[in-house]
Motif scaffolding. Structure first.
Motif, short mmCIF file in Angstrom:
data_model
loop_
_atom_site.label_atom_id
_atom_site.label_comp_id
_atom_site.label_asym_id
_atom_site.label_seq_id
_atom_site.Cartn_x
_atom_site.Cartn_y
_atom_site.Cartn_z
N ASP A 89 -6.89 0.42 4.18
CA ASP A 89 -5.91 -0.25 5.03
C ASP A 89 -6.57 -0.63 6.35
O ASP A 89 -6.71 0.20 7.25
CB ASP A 89 -4.71 0.68 5.27
N LEU A 143 0.95 4.20 -2.82
CA LEU A 143 0.68 5.59 -2.45
C LEU A 143 1.83 6.52 -2.81
O LEU A 143 1.68 7.74 -2.75
CB LEU A 143 0.39 5.68 -0.94
N VAL A 155 -7.50 3.09 -1.55
CA VAL A 155 -6.70 2.15 -0.75
C VAL A 155 -7.33 2.08 0.63
O VAL A 155 -7.43 3.09 1.34
CB VAL A 155 -5.23 2.60 -0.64
N GLY A 202 0.81 -1.21 0.00
CA GLY A 202 0.00 0.00 0.00
C GLY A 202 0.85 1.26 0.00
O GLY A 202 0.54 2.23 -0.72
N PRO A 219 -7.36 4.72 6.32
CA PRO A 219 -6.51 3.90 7.19
C PRO A 219 -7.32 3.24 8.31
O PRO A 219 -8.51 3.51 8.49
CB PRO A 219 -5.52 4.91 7.76
N TRP A 225 -7.42 7.40 0.59
CA TRP A 225 -6.84 6.41 1.52
C TRP A 225 -7.67 6.40 2.79
O TRP A 225 -7.86 7.45 3.42
CB TRP A 225 -5.38 6.79 1.80
N GLN A 264 -0.87 11.29 -6.00
CA GLN A 264 -1.55 11.14 -4.71
C GLN A 264 -2.89 11.87 -4.69
O GLN A 264 -3.78 11.50 -3.94
CB GLN A 264 -0.63 11.65 -3.60
#
Length: 588
Positions: free
Chosen positions: A509, A396, A507, A392, A429, A427, A422
């Motif tokens: 996470d 990124l 993404v 990841g 997290p 993203w 980016q």
């Protein structure tokens, strides 16, 4: 870097002192103004002593009345006012120098942290970084605001006083010349021991701050594992050790002050005794005698102040060690690429035999190869340390492959403008960060968006309902880290950011780890909506959240050992199937 209890090597101390002095070049003007005003204050002090000596001589020796000394009294009041103004102006100039230094250092530190990126920060202790940015830079204030100006004044003011003392009473001037070096000599002798203690103490403060900060961050986990009492006992022990060490530093510091005061007092007393005997035997007139006696304490005051401010130098050297270490850390070279993606890219992401190692002798990824395109979702699963998060981070753009390459629509990711790439990524997290501010500001997060767009994004993230129930709706003020909201609500606000950004790549996470089943279900359904017409990379431990992924890749020790959809991997009865069975047993 030396350990927290080890003394700083002499070469390191000299290098840090040189680094501190080099920073002073950028504030030459305000420092010069502060020193110049301090010098003027010293000359006004001499004039004050002379006027006071004239008044005392006129009243005591010549028996004159108030009318005869009225002008001298007025002049004395003017000098008092002038000294007050000069002192205030000196403080302002010194403050300006300090403000410039601190502002510039903080700007450089923040820029360095941004250049180093989250990968570097993850390997450091958060409390250590915070202590360096806040307390470390603040500890430099006395060095630039007091120590450096006082070093110059400790030379100028005594020399200026000697110029006036020798013509008035050369014996007093000779005593001053002989005794003055004793103060800095003993200051250096005692200061060396204090310096070692002070530097060691600063390291312990940084270590304790980092430990305490990390404990606060992990307080919930400590409570869950019933380890909070043991951690509290550890903090109490560390704090008590720091208290004892602080007392040891203060003991030496007080000894230093006592020695400086002792020699200054003895020197002034010696001058007073000589003047007294000379007055008794009529070898000196009252006027020059009282004038020299009034100047004697002021001759030693700058030297004593220099001794006091010497501790500011030691503190600054101790604090600057961490600052220099941070600034000297080698960031990833900035992107020199000028290539940019098309306005609406096809978005075909390909990992070609990608390898990565944080340390040359310990590679994390080996020959990773897979493709990801718009409208497709890929899930990465595997044990902790298998390399999922590293993939990841590579995607990124926080780190670059040590072997192989990653291409975006055929262009090497290293050749793309990092900031532009980016900007195409959302993203989410495991622990989203919310800031002190309104819910609206936390969703938009600097993006130019209207009210309707923000509400639409919140609705897609299943956040509009609970936001509307807040006291002020979207104008409700949230505390730092989303204080006042549950974990699921924080995640849904972070998910609303992703919807508002309308990114090409998402993404995720560990996006639902640690959430209750209801919140996890809401976020999973929102992610399914978010994944339409986007490329999605899911990093997950909760296997029920990835069953619908187009492909699931199992990582072990930095290698892809299995790949396929859920049904195909279950039929293969390999590593993925074993993980699913173990996961179901744990849930039961």
């Amino acid at each position: 870097m030396a350990g927290p209890g080890a003394p700083m090597p002499r070469a390191t101390g000299k290098a840090l002192d040189a680094w501190l002095r080099q920073r002073a070049r950028q504030v030459r003007i305000p420092l010069a103004v502060a020193i110049g005003l301090g010098a003027i204050g010293g000359l006004l002090l001499v004039a004050q002593a002379w006027l006071l000596a004239l008044i005392l001589n006129a009243v005591i020796i010549d028996h004159l009345g108030l009318a005869a000394v009225r002008l001298w009294l007025i002049a004395l009041l003017v000098i008092f006012a002038a000294r007050a103004i000069v002192t205030a102006a000196t403080d302002i100039a010194a403050f300006e120098a300090v403000a410039i230094i601190k502002r510039d250092l903080r700007r450089k530190v923040y820029a360095q942290l941004e250049a180093l990126g989250p990968v570097w920060a993850r390997r450091e202790r958060t409390g250590d970084i915070v202590n360096t940015i806040v307390d470390g830079i603040e500890a430099l204030e006395s060095y630039y605001g007091s120590y450096l100006p006082q070093m110059a004044l400790a030379v100028f003011i005594p020399l200026a006083i000697l110029v006036f003392v020798f013509p008035a009473y050369w014996v007093g001037g000779l005593i001053m010349v002989i005794t003055a070096p004793l103060i800095p000599v003993f200051m250096i002798i005692i200061g060396k021991g204090t310096e070692r203690l002070n530097q060691r103490q600063w390291r312990k403060l940084a270590r304790m701050s980092a430990h305490f900060f990390d404990s606060i961050e992990g307080l919930t986990t400590l409570k869950l594992f019933n380890a909070s009492r043991a951690e509290a006992a550890m903090i109490a022990q560390v704090s008590d050790e720091y208290r004892r060490d602080t007392i040891a530093v203060l003991r030496v510091a007080f000894l230093s002050s006592l020695v400086l005061e002792f020699f200054a007092t003895i020197s002034v007393a010696l001058i007073a005794v000589f003047i007294g005997f000379n007055l008794y035997y009529r070898e000196i007139a009252f006027l020059p005698g009282i004038f020299v006696l009034l100047l004697a304490p002021e001759f030693y005051r700058p030297l004593r102040n220099m001794g006091t401010q010497y501790h500011a130098r030691m503190t600054a050297i101790g604090a600057s060690e961490q600052i220099v270490r941070l600034l000297d850390a080698k960031p990833r070279p900035p992107s020199q690429a000028s290539s940019a993606l098309a306005a609406h890219p096809e978005l075909r992401i390909v990992f070609e035999e990608v390898g990565f190692a944080y340390e040359p002798e310990a590679p994390v990824l080996h020959g990773i190869g897979f493709g990801l395109k718009r409208g497709e979702s890929i899930a990465l699963v595997g044990p902790s340390g298998a390399g999922k998060t590293t993939i990841g981070q590579l995607l990124l753009g926080f780190i670059t492959p040590t072997s192989g390459r990653i291409t975006i629509d055929g262009t090497d990711l290293r050749d793309l403008d990092t900031a532009g790439w980016q900007a195409r990524i959302a993203w989410l997290p495991q622990r989203p960060t919310l800031f002190h501010g309104t819910v609206r500001d936390n969703i938009s997060l600097g993006m130019a968006a209207g009210e309707a767009e923000i509400r639409h994004a919140a609705t897609l993230a299943h956040a509009d309902g609970f936001i509307a129930a807040l006291p002020s709706g979207y104008d409700t003020i949230l505390g730092d880290a989303g204080q006042g909201l549950s974990g699921g609500e924080i995640h849904r606000i972070a998910l609303a950011r992703a919807f508002l950004k309308d990114a090409d790549l998402v993404v995720l996470d560990e996006a639902v780890t640690g959430l209750d089943p209801e919140s996890a279900s809401l976020i999973t359904s929102a992610i399914a909506v978010l994944a339409r017409d986007r490329a999605v990379l899911i990093i997950a431990h909760r296997l029920e959240t990835i069953r619908q992924a187009d492909r699931i890749m199992v990582l072990e020790q930095g290698r892809i050992v299995e790949a396929g959809d859920h049904d195909a991997l279950m039929a293969r009865n390999g590593a993925y199937a074993a993980m699913v069975r173990l996961h179901e047993q744990v849930r039961m």
